[in-house]
Each structure stands twice: as C-alpha cells, then as structure tokens.
Design an enzyme around this catalytic site. Structure first.
Site, PDB file in Angstrom:
ATOM      1  N   ARG A  20       0.852  -1.200   0.000  1.00 23.24           N
ATOM      2  CA  ARG A  20       0.000   0.000   0.000  1.00 23.24           C
ATOM      3  C   ARG A  20       0.883   1.244   0.000  1.00 23.24           C
ATOM      4  NH1 ARG A  20      -3.337  -3.136  -0.984  1.00 23.24           N
ATOM      5  NH2 ARG A  20      -5.475  -3.359  -0.207  1.00 23.24           N
ATOM      6  N   HIS A  21       0.280   2.371  -0.417  1.00 26.77           N
ATOM      7  CA  HIS A  21       0.937   3.669  -0.269  1.00 26.77           C
ATOM      8  C   HIS A  21       0.680   4.174   1.150  1.00 26.77           C
ATOM      9  CE1 HIS A  21       2.097   4.274  -4.411  1.00 26.77           C
ATOM     10  NE2 HIS A  21       0.894   4.010  -4.826  1.00 26.77           N
ATOM     11  N   PHE A  22       1.731   4.337   1.938  1.00 24.63           N
ATOM     12  CA  PHE A  22       1.571   4.944   3.257  1.00 24.63           C
ATOM     13  C   PHE A  22       2.929   5.434   3.741  1.00 24.63           C
ATOM     14  CE2 PHE A  22       2.598   0.536   4.087  1.00 24.63           C
ATOM     15  CZ  PHE A  22       3.397   0.552   5.224  1.00 24.63           C
ATOM     16  N   HIS A 110       1.415  12.681  -3.460  1.00 24.46           N
ATOM     17  CA  HIS A 110       2.250  11.594  -3.952  1.00 24.46           C
ATOM     18  C   HIS A 110       3.548  12.130  -4.542  1.00 24.46           C
ATOM     19  CE1 HIS A 110      -0.567   8.246  -3.440  1.00 24.46           C
ATOM     20  NE2 HIS A 110      -1.508   9.108  -3.737  1.00 24.46           N
TER      21      HIS A 110
END
Length: 235
Positions: A20-22, A110
């Site tokens: 995931r993006h985190f 992002h």
C-alpha cells in the site's frame, strides 16, 4: 493498531506481504514487532511528471469512478492540462514551494518521497525540509532492508533476492519471462513529452528530494556490490 496486529496474527498462518501507499510507520512505538520493510524510489522529477499524467489517464479515471461512484468526473480543462504549461503558469498542482505543507491541490501528496520515508509526524509534510530529509535517511538505514530504484530495476531484484529470499527468490527469472508484458502495463500512453528546460525549473525546488534519491541510490549500489562479492566467494 492493536486491532490490526491481532487481525493479522489471527488470519495469516503463513508470511504475507502488504502492499500500500503509506508513510513510514514505527511499529516499535506501539510495542509491536517491526515488519520487513522494502520499498522503491524513482527519480523525483520523473516521478511527479508521471503522476501528473497518471491522474489524467482514461483508465485511471474509469477505475476511480468504479471505486468512488459518488465522486464527480474531472473537469475537461483538468484533463487537457499539460505539465509544461502547468509549471510555467504557476498552477498550484505544479508548484513546489519550500516550506509548503498543503497537498490539497494534488488529491493527496504523492510527490514527496521524503515524506513517505520520514513518517507520520506533521514535520514530515514540509516540502524541501532538511529535518524531514534527515528523518527519512535515518528510517531507511534503520528500518528498510532494501530500498530499490525504478531506474535500477533488475539490480534491485538481485538485491531483494539476496536479502529477502522468502519472497523474492527467482524474481529476476520471472521478470525476464514476462518483461514485455510488465513494461507494457507500466506504460502510460497519455504521458506527454517534457523538455529538459522545464525539468530544470522543477529541479530547483527539489533539493531534498534529489538528495534523498541519490542517498538511496548509493545505498543500493553498496548492497549490490556486497551481494556480488558474496556470490563470488561461494563460487
């Protein structure tokens, strides 16, 4: 966090990968075992250009509409926007201002790889921050087994095969077998050409991002040298 930890322990008897993006999360702060962190970085200027056109790609808009049916479709003017005009006209989406912490124009920030590796603290969200850069470097050294580079993809896989063999043994062979398909999946036909002059304008406000990228690149190169040294000894 405790609920997440208990859920993972209860439902997965075998090792799993969570993708995931985190921003970096310190499990130590919650008294929990630290997972094996691996990640990738990309040339920061090429990354923001890619993300600019990713947001405007038709297939991405369709996927977002499926996931968020109540979300309105993008304005046609937004879709027609090109990166060069965005930079030259000072559009907030393409303005990278030192000290800024406002990601609202981006639909989620992002752009900042430093922030991703710095962590959850508000100080990590400050654009071009030396403190955020320091924390990001420290977290990479302390917590990430491997941070690869998109621009050194096969070398990254070689390092991952050595340091995280359970998940990555044979990764290079699989990549070679499906290289054309994988490259095709990553290609955005909607991405426009951007001149070096525009990239140079952007780079002026990417001091911390560029330094972090070079830091990760040097670290990966050192790991690669060590992996190949060990291979020679085994032979």
């Amino acid at each position: 966090m405790k609920i997440f930890s208990d859920s993972v322990a209860a439902n997965f008897a075998e090792p799993v990968a969570w993708v995931r993006h985190f921003n970096f999360l310190s499990f130590d702060d919650f008294g929990l075992p630290t997972p094996i962190y691996v990640n990738l970085v990309r040339d920061p200027v090429e990354r923001v250009i890619s993300y600019f056109y990713y947001r405007r790609a038709g297939w991405n808009i369709v996927e977002r509409k499926k996931a968020f049916p109540d979300e309105p479709l993008p304005d046609p003017e937004f879709l027609r926007r090109d990166f060069e005009s965005c930079v030259l006209e000072g559009d907030p989406e393409c303005s990278y201002i030192a000290g800024s912490t406002d990601p609202t124009s981006e639909g989620g920030d992002h752009r900042r790889q430093v922030m991703n590796y710095c962590g959850q603290d508000i100080d990590c969200a400050v654009w071009d921050s030396r403190e955020a850069l320091r924390r990001a470097k420290e977290n990479v050294e302390r917590n990430y087994v491997v941070v690869g580079l998109v621009e050194m993809w096969e070398e990254t896989l070689e390092v991952l095969e050595h340091y995280v063999p359970f998940f990555f043994t044979g990764a290079r062979k699989v990549f070679q077998q499906h290289k054309k398909k994988i490259r095709g999946m990553a290609h955005n036909k909607h991405k426009g050409m951007v001149s070096e002059d525009i990239k140079d304008i952007v780079r002026k406000n990417f001091t911390a991002e560029l330094e972090f990228y070079e830091f990760c690149k040097l670290r990966l190169q050192r790991q690669l040298q060590e992996v190949r040294r060990i291979k020679k000894q085994i032979r």
